[in-house]
Scaffold this active site. Structure first.
Site, short mmCIF file in Angstrom:
data_model
loop_
_atom_site.label_atom_id
_atom_site.label_comp_id
_atom_site.label_asym_id
_atom_site.label_seq_id
_atom_site.Cartn_x
_atom_site.Cartn_y
_atom_site.Cartn_z
CG HIS A 1 -24.66 -8.55 -7.38
ND1 HIS A 1 -24.81 -8.27 -6.03
CD2 HIS A 1 -23.70 -9.49 -7.45
CE1 HIS A 1 -23.98 -9.03 -5.33
NE2 HIS A 1 -23.30 -9.80 -6.17
CG HIS B 1 -19.73 -12.26 -8.98
ND1 HIS B 1 -18.75 -11.50 -8.41
CD2 HIS B 1 -20.82 -12.14 -8.18
CE1 HIS B 1 -19.21 -10.94 -7.29
NE2 HIS B 1 -20.47 -11.31 -7.14
CG HIS C 1 -20.03 -8.28 -2.95
ND1 HIS C 1 -19.73 -7.71 -4.15
CD2 HIS C 1 -20.62 -9.48 -3.22
CE1 HIS C 1 -20.13 -8.53 -5.12
NE2 HIS C 1 -20.67 -9.61 -4.59
CD GLU D 1 -22.75 -12.64 -0.14
OE1 GLU D 1 -21.63 -12.11 -0.27
OE2 GLU D 1 -23.13 -13.62 -0.83
#
Ligand code: ADE
Ligand code: ZN
Length: 349
Positions: free
Chosen positions: A25, A27, A205, A208
């Site tokens: 994970h 970005h 996702h 969160e």
């Protein structure tokens, strides 16, 4: 399961840094350090609304996910050419190798770049070349996951998939990111169904900031194989049982959760609760240039704040390989290296 040998508390922090691990994970646009943002702005002759690297870094104070995303998308706007994407990914992979990351599955947000007139092949070719060079030069394995922006429409996601079609051999899967609240996963059920037909791996996702219902929807409507974040699952006992029984991995990002105020402090993080419930949780950095640390910083800080054990350390690293989309042969090789690292630390202690 391997019997984890005893390791003293002071040596645990060293072991966390030394153990091989997968990062699932990250970005890539969130690995853009302020120095590289300034260098790329200069190279591309683009103005920046900050006077200096320090002034930009000072703006990194977030109250929730959206307050971060506004700055994150502005930072990504300095990326124009294939070499820019290459330089960004190559810098991340060099940094990850220093943290003993054996394998990385890297998210990228093509719609952010397409909206600025950058062709999707510019993005994917630059990132892919960086992965190939890093494998040859650093021995780190890296693959790419294309993320759809959930604040945009289903039509925009389909259009992006269409543009990516000739390049699908350069990505292993698709994901779903950006503003979570108000954008439940089911909006993208048809896009994900099409990606599944194309043989791509699926992640999203969920949970969160959003409720457990979004995790259920990612599992049952999108049919994802992993949940990114997922920390809100603890509020739903039936969901916790489902995640444990199906060994659905959660890619947890402790420093991100702290910086975006998902938990009042790192000491309040629920990683231990997820592990104690038998979930396949992993530790990751999310957007390391913005949240104060790469993967090893996430490990060492969350262990120091919540008192996790050597057994938890082994489990988290093991989970990261199990949860990856790598081959079984690679997984067995990394697990073997993991055991060796633990045995070496126990002997030297
Ligand atoms: N894009 C980059 N980082 C993100 C995060 N933590 N949540 C959702 N979208 C993101
Ligand atoms: Zn993320």
């Amino acid at each position: 399961m391997f019997k984890v040998p005893p390791v003293s508390a002071p040596r645990l922090q060293e072991l966390l840094r030394a153990m091989p691990k997968a990062e699932l994970h990250i970005h890539i646009e969130g690995s853009l350090e302020p120095e590289l943002i300034f260098a790329l702005a200069q190279r591309n002759d683009l103005p920046l609304p900050y006077a200096s690297v320090e002034a930009l870094r000072q703006a990194y104070a977030f109250s929730n996910l959206q307050s971060f995303l506004d700055i994150y998308y502005a930072g990504a706007s300095v990326l124009l050419h294939e070499q820019d994407f290459y330089d960004m990914a190559r810098a991340y992979l060099a940094r990850a190798a220093m943290d003993n990351v054996a394998h990385a599955e890297i998210f990228f947000d093509p719609q952010t770049h397409i909206a600025r007139g950058v062709a999707i092949e510019t993005v994917i070719n630059g990132l892919h070349r960086a992965c190939a060079d890093a494998r040859a030069e650093l021995g780190i394995s890296a693959t790419l996951i294309l993320c759809f922006l959930r604040h945009l429409s289903e039509a925009s996601a389909f259009e992006t998939l269409e543009q990516a079609q000739p390049l699908l051999d350069k990505i292993v899967g698709v994901g779903l990111d950006s503003s979570e609240l108000g954008h439940p996963p089911e909006k993208f059920a048809r896009v994900f169904a099409r990606c599944r037909e194309l043989g791509l791996h699926l992640v999203a996702h969920a949970g969160e900031e959003g409720p457990p219902a979004y995790i259920w929807s990612a599992l049952d409507m999108l049919k994802v194989e992993r949940i990114d974040h997922g920390v809100q699952a603890v509020h739903d006992a039936a969901l916790m049982r489902r995640l444990a029984q199906d060994r659905i991995p959660l890619t947890v990002c402790p420093l991100s959760n702290q910086k975006l105020c998902v938990f009042p402090s790192l000491a309040d993080h629920n990683l231990r609760q997820l592990l104690d419930a038998g979930l396949c949780a992993t530790v990751n950095s999310d957007d390391p240039a913005y949240f104060g640390g790469y993967i090893n910083e996430n490990f060492t800080q969350v262990f120091a704040a919540t008192g996790l054990t050597p057994r938890n350390a082994y489990q988290l690293a093991f989970n990261s390989f199990e949860a990856s989309f790598a081959s079984n042969a690679d997984k067995r090789m990394w697990e073997h290296r993991l055991k060796e690292t633990f045995e070496r630390f126990a002997e030297q202690d």
